[in-house]
Design an enzyme around this catalytic site. Structure first.
Site, PDB file in Angstrom:
ATOM      1  N   ARG A  10       3.737  -6.551   4.315  1.00 47.69           N
ATOM      2  CA  ARG A  10       4.243  -5.180   4.068  1.00 47.69           C
ATOM      3  C   ARG A  10       4.316  -4.410   5.398  1.00 47.69           C
ATOM      4  O   ARG A  10       5.211  -3.588   5.602  1.00 47.69           O
ATOM      5  CB  ARG A  10       3.370  -4.446   3.056  1.00 47.69           C
ATOM      6  CG  ARG A  10       1.923  -4.268   3.463  1.00 47.69           C
ATOM      7  CD  ARG A  10       1.166  -3.378   2.511  1.00 47.69           C
ATOM      8  NE  ARG A  10      -0.261  -3.316   2.828  1.00 47.69           N
ATOM      9  CZ  ARG A  10      -1.064  -2.340   2.451  1.00 47.69           C
ATOM     10  NH1 ARG A  10      -0.597  -1.323   1.747  1.00 47.69           N
ATOM     11  NH2 ARG A  10      -2.339  -2.364   2.767  1.00 47.69           N
ATOM     12  N   SER A  38       1.735   3.058   1.401  1.00 50.48           N
ATOM     13  CA  SER A  38       1.344   1.719   0.967  1.00 50.48           C
ATOM     14  C   SER A  38       2.433   0.671   1.205  1.00 50.48           C
ATOM     15  O   SER A  38       2.144  -0.473   1.535  1.00 50.48           O
ATOM     16  CB  SER A  38       0.979   1.733  -0.521  1.00 50.48           C
ATOM     17  OG  SER A  38      -0.137   2.561  -0.764  1.00 50.48           O
ATOM     18  N   GLU A  59      11.139   5.088 -10.465  1.00 50.95           N
ATOM     19  CA  GLU A  59      11.701   3.869  -9.878  1.00 50.95           C
ATOM     20  C   GLU A  59      13.093   3.537 -10.402  1.00 50.95           C
ATOM     21  O   GLU A  59      13.973   3.099  -9.646  1.00 50.95           O
ATOM     22  CB  GLU A  59      10.748   2.689 -10.108  1.00 50.95           C
ATOM     23  CG  GLU A  59       9.421   2.799  -9.375  1.00 50.95           C
ATOM     24  CD  GLU A  59       8.390   3.648 -10.103  1.00 50.95           C
ATOM     25  OE1 GLU A  59       7.282   3.834  -9.569  1.00 50.95           O
ATOM     26  OE2 GLU A  59       8.689   4.130 -11.226  1.00 50.95           O
ATOM     27  N   PHE A  84       6.406  -2.256 -10.254  1.00 48.01           N
ATOM     28  CA  PHE A  84       7.328  -1.176 -10.587  1.00 48.01           C
ATOM     29  C   PHE A  84       8.767  -1.518 -10.205  1.00 48.01           C
ATOM     30  O   PHE A  84       9.705  -1.206 -10.940  1.00 48.01           O
ATOM     31  CB  PHE A  84       6.896   0.119  -9.905  1.00 48.01           C
ATOM     32  CG  PHE A  84       5.452   0.467 -10.152  1.00 48.01           C
ATOM     33  CD1 PHE A  84       4.894   0.329 -11.412  1.00 48.01           C
ATOM     34  CD2 PHE A  84       4.636   0.905  -9.116  1.00 48.01           C
ATOM     35  CE1 PHE A  84       3.564   0.638 -11.655  1.00 48.01           C
ATOM     36  CE2 PHE A  84       3.307   1.221  -9.340  1.00 48.01           C
ATOM     37  CZ  PHE A  84       2.758   1.090 -10.610  1.00 48.01           C
ATOM     38  N   HIS A 110       2.825  -5.493  -2.627  1.00 50.57           N
ATOM     39  CA  HIS A 110       1.721  -5.627  -3.574  1.00 50.57           C
ATOM     40  C   HIS A 110       2.051  -6.598  -4.710  1.00 50.57           C
ATOM     41  O   HIS A 110       1.786  -6.337  -5.875  1.00 50.57           O
ATOM     42  CB  HIS A 110       1.318  -4.262  -4.144  1.00 50.57           C
ATOM     43  CG  HIS A 110       0.741  -3.321  -3.123  1.00 50.57           C
ATOM     44  ND1 HIS A 110       1.467  -2.883  -2.039  1.00 50.57           N
ATOM     45  CD2 HIS A 110      -0.478  -2.744  -3.033  1.00 50.57           C
ATOM     46  CE1 HIS A 110       0.730  -2.063  -1.314  1.00 50.57           C
ATOM     47  NE2 HIS A 110      -0.464  -1.976  -1.882  1.00 50.57           N
ATOM     48  N   ASP A 118      -6.858  -3.426  -7.536  1.00 55.69           N
ATOM     49  CA  ASP A 118      -5.956  -2.663  -8.403  1.00 55.69           C
ATOM     50  C   ASP A 118      -5.868  -3.262  -9.808  1.00 55.69           C
ATOM     51  O   ASP A 118      -5.415  -2.591 -10.736  1.00 55.69           O
ATOM     52  CB  ASP A 118      -4.558  -2.579  -7.788  1.00 55.69           C
ATOM     53  CG  ASP A 118      -4.515  -1.645  -6.586  1.00 55.69           C
ATOM     54  OD1 ASP A 118      -5.556  -1.030  -6.278  1.00 55.69           O
ATOM     55  OD2 ASP A 118      -3.468  -1.541  -5.954  1.00 55.69           O
ATOM     56  N   ARG A 168       0.158  -7.315   0.172  1.00 51.88           N
ATOM     57  CA  ARG A 168      -0.797  -6.307   0.629  1.00 51.88           C
ATOM     58  C   ARG A 168      -1.825  -6.937   1.566  1.00 51.88           C
ATOM     59  O   ARG A 168      -2.292  -6.312   2.512  1.00 51.88           O
ATOM     60  CB  ARG A 168      -1.506  -5.708  -0.588  1.00 51.88           C
ATOM     61  CG  ARG A 168      -2.635  -4.738  -0.239  1.00 51.88           C
ATOM     62  CD  ARG A 168      -3.452  -4.420  -1.484  1.00 51.88           C
ATOM     63  NE  ARG A 168      -4.386  -3.332  -1.282  1.00 51.88           N
ATOM     64  CZ  ARG A 168      -5.283  -2.951  -2.180  1.00 51.88           C
ATOM     65  NH1 ARG A 168      -5.349  -3.580  -3.344  1.00 51.88           N
ATOM     66  NH2 ARG A 168      -6.100  -1.962  -1.933  1.00 51.88           N
TER      67      ARG A 168
END
Length: 317
Positions: A10, A38, A59, A84, A110, A118, A168
């Site tokens: 990322r 993020s 989104e 998402f 992620h 998470d 991530r």
């Protein structure tokens, strides 16, 4: 021995966006869904604020706006977590981007179990399947920093929708930026071997390499490791060559074994070169909350577990 550098892909994504803009690609625009810190698009927002659009926690709307921008000649990169971008916004991706085959790049961070703490609600292990099934969608999951930056730039140059899955978790950098060349639809052989071939993608590639090294040190198996950053289109020639020369294939992915890399490989082999395959991945289950490496260990996605699976499969008649 010097410690291997580790970088999350990322981070590579954010850096590559700035590099593209710095190189004079004025048609590049970036969208985010209130997660820029993020997804690492914040670095682009700081450098090029007029070309960055925060769409908020919406989104589906973001995908529609990006689709519209693409019809004016812009190249939008839309960013959110995989859950998402691929999950929540799937209908808009399918109907507003995929169906008209628009030039939109979906960068999903992620992805997979390594989201860790998470938990299951955010550990998206279904995104390869969701994106593979959309006609004309290119699906890429880079293995390290060098490959991720090259993949982002290749996605920009590619005419059509692209899904990029980014991690991530920081992963070892094993490619040489001076020598590595990324091409959509192509994989690469990292280690040669003829007892069994391991085809991996994303952060699992570094674990597959460790597993192969472990088996080599034990003197038990000669393992060919193939890095497959493009899940669609798949490098069919490379897979078929491995099947013919190694006779057995192991696939490794931080994704459900349903609908991802393993299934893509199995589908190809079933039609063109029937070969025994062992799929290593998430076996029809949700993830658990916990430190990333603890979760990966629980699901058998570490070098040690992969080596054990390879040995077990090699012994099967």
């Amino acid at each position: 021995m010097a410690e291997v550098k580790k970088i999350a892909t990322r981070d590579s994504y954010g850096a590559a966006l700035v590099e593209l803009a710095d190189a004079g690609h004025d048609d590049l625009v970036v969208f985010d869904a209130d997660l820029s810190a993020s997804t690492k698009t914040a670095v682009f927002a700081k450098a090029y604020p007029a070309r960055f659009f925060n769409c908020g926690i919406a989104e589906g709307n973001m995908m529609g706006v990006a689709a519209g921008m693409s019809t004016f000649g812009y190249v939008p990169f839309v960013s959110s977590f995989a859950m998402f971008a691929a999950g929540r916004a799937w209908e808009q991706v399918r109907n507003s981007i995929g169906y008209p085959h628009l030039n939109v790049k979906i960068a999903a961070t992620h992805g997979g179990l390594s989201v860790g703490e998470d938990g299951a609600s955010h550990q998206c292990c279904e995104d390869f399947a969701l994106m593979r099934v959309i006609p004309g969608m290119t699906v890429i999951c880079p293995a390290d920093d060098v490959e991720a930056k090259a993949a982002v730039k290749a996605a920009y140059s590619h005419n059509g929708p692209v899904y990029l899955r980014l991690s991530r978790l920081a992963t070892p950098v094993f490619h040489d930026p001076e020598k590595y060349h990324f091409e959509i639809g192509k994989g690469e052989t990292l280690t040669d071997g003829f007892d069994i071939a391991v085809i991996s993608t994303g952060l699992m590639t570094s674990e597959a390499l460790k597993a192969a090294l472990q088996l080599k040190k034990q003197g038990t198996l000669s393992v060919r490791v193939i890095n497959m950053p493009c899940i669609k289109p798949l490098d069919e020639e490379l897979v078929l060559r491995a099947a013919r020369e190694c006779k057995k294939i192991v696939t490794v992915e931080e994704h459900s074994i349903i609908g991802g890399l393993g299934e893509a490989v199995c589908s190809l082999l079933a039609e063109k070169c029937p070969t025994p395959v062992r799929r290593i991945g998430v076996k029809d289950a949700y993830g658990h909350s916990g430190p990333a490496w603890d979760v990966l260990r629980e699901y058998g996605l570490t070098a040690e577990a992969i080596a054990d699976e390879i040995q077990d499969f090699a012994k099967e008649e």
